[in-house]
Scaffold this motif. Structure first.
Motif, PDB file in Angstrom:
ATOM      1  N   MET A  69       0.850  -1.191   0.000  1.00  0.00           N
ATOM      2  CA  MET A  69       0.000   0.000   0.000  1.00  0.00           C
ATOM      3  C   MET A  69       0.881   1.234   0.000  1.00  0.00           C
ATOM      4  O   MET A  69       1.923   1.258   0.647  1.00  0.00           O
ATOM      5  N   ALA A  70       0.421   2.250  -0.714  1.00  0.00           N
ATOM      6  CA  ALA A  70       1.177   3.501  -0.748  1.00  0.00           C
ATOM      7  C   ALA A  70       0.988   4.240   0.569  1.00  0.00           C
ATOM      8  O   ALA A  70      -0.115   4.330   1.100  1.00  0.00           O
ATOM      9  N   ASN A  71       2.096   4.790   1.082  1.00  0.00           N
ATOM     10  CA  ASN A  71       2.038   5.519   2.345  1.00  0.00           C
ATOM     11  C   ASN A  71       1.943   7.024   2.151  1.00  0.00           C
ATOM     12  O   ASN A  71       1.740   7.751   3.106  1.00  0.00           O
ATOM     13  N   SER A  72       2.121   7.454   0.926  1.00  0.00           N
ATOM     14  CA  SER A  72       2.078   8.894   0.678  1.00  0.00           C
ATOM     15  C   SER A  72       1.418   9.150  -0.681  1.00  0.00           C
ATOM     16  O   SER A  72       1.348   8.244  -1.514  1.00  0.00           O
ATOM     17  N   PRO A  73       0.941  10.350  -0.902  1.00  0.00           N
ATOM     18  CA  PRO A  73       0.335  10.659  -2.204  1.00  0.00           C
ATOM     19  C   PRO A  73       1.320  10.486  -3.355  1.00  0.00           C
ATOM     20  O   PRO A  73       0.943  10.046  -4.437  1.00  0.00           O
ATOM     21  N   GLY A  74       2.593  10.795  -3.114  1.00  0.00           N
ATOM     22  CA  GLY A  74       3.608  10.634  -4.161  1.00  0.00           C
ATOM     23  C   GLY A  74       3.792   9.174  -4.535  1.00  0.00           C
ATOM     24  O   GLY A  74       3.946   8.838  -5.716  1.00  0.00           O
ATOM     25  N   ALA A  75       3.788   8.300  -3.524  1.00  0.00           N
ATOM     26  CA  ALA A  75       3.939   6.868  -3.790  1.00  0.00           C
ATOM     27  C   ALA A  75       2.734   6.331  -4.548  1.00  0.00           C
ATOM     28  O   ALA A  75       2.869   5.500  -5.457  1.00  0.00           O
ATOM     29  N   LEU A  76       1.555   6.814  -4.178  1.00  0.00           N
ATOM     30  CA  LEU A  76       0.340   6.395  -4.890  1.00  0.00           C
ATOM     31  C   LEU A  76       0.400   6.832  -6.342  1.00  0.00           C
ATOM     32  O   LEU A  76       0.050   6.068  -7.253  1.00  0.00           O
ATOM     33  N   LYS A  77       0.889   8.045  -6.566  1.00  0.00           N
ATOM     34  CA  LYS A  77       1.000   8.550  -7.939  1.00  0.00           C
ATOM     35  C   LYS A  77       2.003   7.716  -8.737  1.00  0.00           C
ATOM     36  O   LYS A  77       1.778   7.419  -9.911  1.00  0.00           O
ATOM     37  N   ARG A  78       3.114   7.319  -8.116  1.00  0.00           N
ATOM     38  CA  ARG A  78       4.106   6.496  -8.819  1.00  0.00           C
ATOM     39  C   ARG A  78       3.518   5.135  -9.187  1.00  0.00           C
ATOM     40  O   ARG A  78       3.789   4.617 -10.265  1.00  0.00           O
ATOM     41  N   ILE A  79       2.723   4.566  -8.290  1.00  0.00           N
ATOM     42  CA  ILE A  79       2.095   3.268  -8.578  1.00  0.00           C
ATOM     43  C   ILE A  79       1.199   3.389  -9.806  1.00  0.00           C
ATOM     44  O   ILE A  79       1.238   2.562 -10.718  1.00  0.00           O
ATOM     45  N   THR A  81       1.321   5.730 -12.189  1.00  0.00           N
ATOM     46  CA  THR A  81       2.127   6.045 -13.365  1.00  0.00           C
ATOM     47  C   THR A  81       2.834   4.805 -13.887  1.00  0.00           C
ATOM     48  O   THR A  81       2.862   4.558 -15.099  1.00  0.00           O
ATOM     49  N   ASN A  82       3.408   4.027 -12.981  1.00  0.00           N
ATOM     50  CA  ASN A  82       4.109   2.808 -13.397  1.00  0.00           C
ATOM     51  C   ASN A  82       3.165   1.832 -14.072  1.00  0.00           C
ATOM     52  O   ASN A  82       3.525   1.195 -15.069  1.00  0.00           O
ATOM     53  N   GLU A  83       1.960   1.708 -13.552  1.00  0.00           N
ATOM     54  CA  GLU A  83       0.979   0.793 -14.153  1.00  0.00           C
ATOM     55  C   GLU A  83       0.590   1.266 -15.544  1.00  0.00           C
ATOM     56  O   GLU A  83       0.512   0.476 -16.487  1.00  0.00           O
ATOM     57  N   ARG A  84       0.347   2.568 -15.678  1.00  0.00           N
ATOM     58  CA  ARG A  84      -0.015   3.123 -16.988  1.00  0.00           C
ATOM     59  C   ARG A  84       1.112   2.891 -17.996  1.00  0.00           C
ATOM     60  O   ARG A  84       0.878   2.468 -19.133  1.00  0.00           O
ATOM     61  N   ASN A  85       2.346   3.133 -17.578  1.00  0.00           N
ATOM     62  CA  ASN A  85       3.490   2.935 -18.472  1.00  0.00           C
ATOM     63  C   ASN A  85       3.694   1.460 -18.809  1.00  0.00           C
ATOM     64  O   ASN A  85       4.079   1.132 -19.938  1.00  0.00           O
ATOM     65  N   ARG A  86       3.440   0.588 -17.859  1.00  0.00           N
ATOM     66  CA  ARG A  86       3.595  -0.847 -18.111  1.00  0.00           C
ATOM     67  C   ARG A  86       2.658  -1.310 -19.219  1.00  0.00           C
ATOM     68  O   ARG A  86       3.051  -2.040 -20.126  1.00  0.00           O
ATOM     69  N   VAL A  87       1.401  -0.868 -19.137  1.00  0.00           N
ATOM     70  CA  VAL A  87       0.418  -1.251 -20.149  1.00  0.00           C
ATOM     71  C   VAL A  87       0.816  -0.682 -21.511  1.00  0.00           C
ATOM     72  O   VAL A  87       0.749  -1.372 -22.534  1.00  0.00           O
ATOM     73  N   ARG A  88       1.257   0.579 -21.526  1.00  0.00           N
ATOM     74  CA  ARG A  88       1.656   1.221 -22.784  1.00  0.00           C
ATOM     75  C   ARG A  88       2.872   0.520 -23.384  1.00  0.00           C
ATOM     76  O   ARG A  88       2.924   0.254 -24.593  1.00  0.00           O
ATOM     77  N   ASN A  89       3.859   0.202 -22.550  1.00  0.00           N
ATOM     78  CA  ASN A  89       5.065  -0.470 -23.049  1.00  0.00           C
ATOM     79  C   ASN A  89       4.742  -1.865 -23.568  1.00  0.00           C
ATOM     80  O   ASN A  89       5.314  -2.306 -24.572  1.00  0.00           O
ATOM     81  N   ALA A  90       3.830  -2.551 -22.906  1.00  0.00           N
ATOM     82  CA  ALA A  90       3.447  -3.888 -23.355  1.00  0.00           C
ATOM     83  C   ALA A  90       2.820  -3.819 -24.744  1.00  0.00           C
ATOM     84  O   ALA A  90       3.051  -4.700 -25.585  1.00  0.00           O
ATOM     85  N   ALA A  91       2.046  -2.772 -25.008  1.00  0.00           N
ATOM     86  CA  ALA A  91       1.429  -2.630 -26.329  1.00  0.00           C
ATOM     87  C   ALA A  91       2.489  -2.425 -27.404  1.00  0.00           C
ATOM     88  O   ALA A  91       2.427  -3.036 -28.483  1.00  0.00           O
ATOM     89  N   TRP A  92       3.499  -1.601 -27.112  1.00  0.00           N
ATOM     90  CA  TRP A  92       4.558  -1.373 -28.097  1.00  0.00           C
ATOM     91  C   TRP A  92       5.386  -2.634 -28.319  1.00  0.00           C
ATOM     92  O   TRP A  92       5.740  -2.964 -29.461  1.00  0.00           O
ATOM     93  N   ARG A  93       5.705  -3.347 -27.247  1.00  0.00           N
ATOM     94  CA  ARG A  93       6.468  -4.592 -27.395  1.00  0.00           C
ATOM     95  C   ARG A  93       5.699  -5.593 -28.240  1.00  0.00           C
ATOM     96  O   ARG A  93       6.266  -6.303 -29.066  1.00  0.00           O
ATOM     97  N   SER A  94       4.387  -5.632 -28.037  1.00  0.00           N
ATOM     98  CA  SER A  94       3.555  -6.545 -28.814  1.00  0.00           C
ATOM     99  C   SER A  94       3.591  -6.183 -30.293  1.00  0.00           C
ATOM    100  O   SER A  94       3.669  -7.064 -31.163  1.00  0.00           O
TER     101      SER A  94
END
Length: 171
Positions: A69-79, A81-94
């Motif tokens: 669990m994120a302990n701060s708003p910044g950590a929540l935002k990173r989670i 952002t990382n998820e959004r980028n993961r999905v986007r990168n997976a599409a390009w790799r595909s």
């Protein structure tokens, strides 16, 4: 429930309380239009239910639950952002894998024109993915080089039968 109305000025209509009373024609028409509207709504609901039984399930974005669990708003935002980028990168790799596979299939089939076109699109897709930071530049260069070598060898093989005739050599 109300009985169907007839277009007369005043008519006896049975109400829910089972008592007969006289209503003006406008009330009857209003009651009639309500029953028609309800009947239409029910028919539409039945149709929607029948259609939805055969419709494919809606696609939901694949979200991975965070390990912690994120302990701060910044950590929540990173989670997020990382998820959004993961999905986007997976599409390009595909995309890159798909075009690489199409090029390889064209080379194996011996189709020179298709192999050239697929190699061009594959190279472009690899470059675009590399610009976005999905692949390392050396990985991109290595894969584009291997692919182009295969396509060039296919082109040379296709030209080889025409040049296979021995030329007369003067001594």
């Amino acid at each position: 429930e109300l009985q169907p109305c007839f277009h007369a000025s005043v008519r006896l209509i049975r109400c829910r309380s089972s008592t007969a009373r006289a209503r003006p024609a406008t009330d009857r028409l209003r009651a009639c239009s309500r029953t028609k509207t309800m009947a239409r709504a029910l028919a539409l609901l039945a149709l929607a239910a029948a259609v939805s039984a055969f419709a494919p399930a809606p696609r939901r974005p694949t979200l991975v639950a965070p390990l912690q669990m994120a302990n701060s708003p910044g950590a929540l935002k990173r989670i997020k952002t990382n998820e959004r980028n993961r999905v986007r990168n997976a599409a390009w790799r595909s995309k890159v894998r798909t075009w690489t596979r199409k090029t390889t299939e064209a080379i194996e089939a011996g189709d020179v024109d298709l192999a050239k076109e697929c190699a061009r699109v594959t190279t472009s897709t690899i470059d675009r993915a590399t610009r976005r930071g999905i692949y390392h530049k050396n990985w991109a260069a290595r894969n584009k080089s291997r692919l182009s070598k295969k396509v060039i060898s296919l082109i040379l093989e296709s030209r080889a039968p025409a040049a296979a005739e021995p030329e007369a050599v003067e001594a």
